[in-house]
Design a protein around this motif. Structure first.
Motif, short mmCIF file in Angstrom:
data_model
loop_
_atom_site.label_atom_id
_atom_site.label_comp_id
_atom_site.label_asym_id
_atom_site.label_seq_id
_atom_site.Cartn_x
_atom_site.Cartn_y
_atom_site.Cartn_z
N PHE A 145 0.82 -1.21 0.00
CA PHE A 145 0.00 0.00 0.00
C PHE A 145 0.86 1.26 0.00
O PHE A 145 0.50 2.26 -0.61
CB PHE A 145 -0.93 0.00 1.21
N ARG A 146 1.98 1.21 0.69
CA ARG A 146 2.87 2.36 0.74
C ARG A 146 3.69 2.48 -0.54
O ARG A 146 3.92 3.58 -1.05
CB ARG A 146 3.79 2.25 1.96
N GLY A 147 4.13 1.34 -1.06
CA GLY A 147 5.03 1.37 -2.21
C GLY A 147 4.37 1.67 -3.54
O GLY A 147 4.99 2.27 -4.42
N ALA A 148 3.13 1.25 -3.72
CA ALA A 148 2.44 1.47 -4.99
C ALA A 148 1.95 2.92 -5.09
O ALA A 148 1.25 3.40 -4.20
CB ALA A 148 1.26 0.52 -5.12
N LEU B 155 -2.51 -4.53 7.65
CA LEU B 155 -2.36 -4.45 9.10
C LEU B 155 -1.05 -3.75 9.47
O LEU B 155 -1.01 -2.93 10.41
CB LEU B 155 -2.39 -5.86 9.71
N ALA B 156 0.02 -4.04 8.72
CA ALA B 156 1.31 -3.40 9.00
C ALA B 156 1.24 -1.90 8.73
O ALA B 156 1.74 -1.09 9.53
CB ALA B 156 2.40 -4.04 8.14
N GLU B 157 0.61 -1.52 7.63
CA GLU B 157 0.50 -0.10 7.30
C GLU B 157 -0.37 0.64 8.31
O GLU B 157 -0.08 1.79 8.68
CB GLU B 157 -0.08 0.06 5.90
N SER B 158 -1.41 0.00 8.81
CA SER B 158 -2.29 0.66 9.78
C SER B 158 -1.57 0.89 11.10
O SER B 158 -1.93 1.80 11.86
CB SER B 158 -3.55 -0.18 10.01
N ALA B 159 -0.54 0.08 11.40
CA ALA B 159 0.21 0.24 12.65
C ALA B 159 1.09 1.48 12.63
O ALA B 159 1.44 2.00 13.69
CB ALA B 159 1.06 -1.01 12.90
N ARG B 160 1.43 1.98 11.43
CA ARG B 160 2.33 3.14 11.35
C ARG B 160 1.67 4.36 10.72
O ARG B 160 2.26 5.44 10.69
CB ARG B 160 3.59 2.77 10.57
N ASN B 161 0.45 4.19 10.21
CA ASN B 161 -0.22 5.28 9.50
C ASN B 161 -1.62 5.47 10.10
O ASN B 161 -2.52 4.68 9.82
CB ASN B 161 -0.31 4.96 8.01
N PRO B 162 -1.84 6.52 10.91
CA PRO B 162 -3.13 6.72 11.57
C PRO B 162 -4.30 6.84 10.60
O PRO B 162 -5.40 6.35 10.89
CB PRO B 162 -2.93 8.02 12.35
N GLU B 163 -4.10 7.48 9.44
CA GLU B 163 -5.18 7.61 8.48
C GLU B 163 -5.54 6.27 7.86
O GLU B 163 -6.71 5.96 7.65
CB GLU B 163 -4.79 8.61 7.38
N PHE B 164 -4.53 5.48 7.59
CA PHE B 164 -4.79 4.14 7.05
C PHE B 164 -5.45 3.27 8.11
O PHE B 164 -6.31 2.45 7.80
CB PHE B 164 -3.48 3.50 6.58
#
Length: 225
Positions: free
Chosen positions: A34-37, A114-123
């Motif tokens: 999600f972050r890379g694309a 799940l990994a992205e949501s742990a570091r990105n509050p909006e996600f």
């Protein structure tokens, strides 16, 4: 008065193209995360220009929101099919095997989300909205199965929905943790677990506490407006 030269949008073609872009985005997210694309990557995958993309989606987040809604609609359809099956637990088990243990894109997207949501509050807000809606779908499915006498009426539907979601997340993670996982063996053990957990007790059992009968209704999908 001059006649407008603006082209009228064909709603069918618009939705078809929107779907093509969305599936291109899913392929990009599964491949690059999600972050890379980027939106540029999505446009390249979909074969459109960046300017063309914004006729269909306002932002990358809007694409992810639409992907979430597509997943929820798909989940609602699957739960209806499971509820219509002769053996609801066997149908549930088959669905978990197909969509969790054997479908690589869903495994990757689930873990990365799940990994992205742990570091990105909006996600994280997007994931939480998805989980809330997913939980309601499962809880409604469980109550209907209980009302039909096909699952243990003594189980709390909301709590059971949470447990099943955790089981689904865990099943998606297993093939990533262990690429040599024996899927068939796992399915057999999962069958034992689900039967013991969900199957109604024998008629007349003291542990059986029938729920009040309710009108059977279709699963409702709640999407963001």
């Amino acid at each position: 008065m001059e006649t407008s030269n603006l082209r009228k949008v064909d709603p069918v073609k618009h939705e078809q193209k929107r779907g093509e872009i969305l599936h291109a985005a899913i392929r990009c997210f599964a491949r690059d995360g999600f972050r890379g694309a980027s939106t540029t990557d999505i446009c390249t995958e979909a074969g459109i220009s960046p300017g063309h993309l914004y006729h269909y989606f306002a932002s990358k987040q809007a694409i992810i929101e639409a992907m979430i809604d597509l997943g929820l609609a798909y989940a609602a359809e699957r739960l209806e099919k499971i509820l219509a099956a002769p053996d609801v637990i066997e149908a549930l088990l088959a669905d978990i095997e197909e969509t969790c243990l054997r479908l690589r894109p869903t495994q990757v997207l689930n873990m990365d989300g799940l990994a992205e949501s742990a570091r990105n509050p909006e996600f994280a807000k997007i994931i939480q909205r998805h989980t809330d809606a997913f939980r309601r779908l499962w809880a409604d499915f469980l109550r209907r199965a209980q009302d039909q006498g096909r699952m243990d009426p003594g189980l709390d539907a909301d709590t059971t929905a949470n447990i099943l979601i955790a089981l689904i997340d865990g099943s998606r993670a297993l093939p990533i943790r262990n690429p040599k996982l024996d899927v068939r063996q796992h399915v057999e053990h999962l069958r034992t677990m689900l039967v013991r957990f969900l199957r109604p007790p024998e008629a007349g059992s003291a542990t059986s506490k029938p729920r009040s009968q309710k009108t059977v209704r279709p699963l409702k999908l709640v999407t963001k407006r």
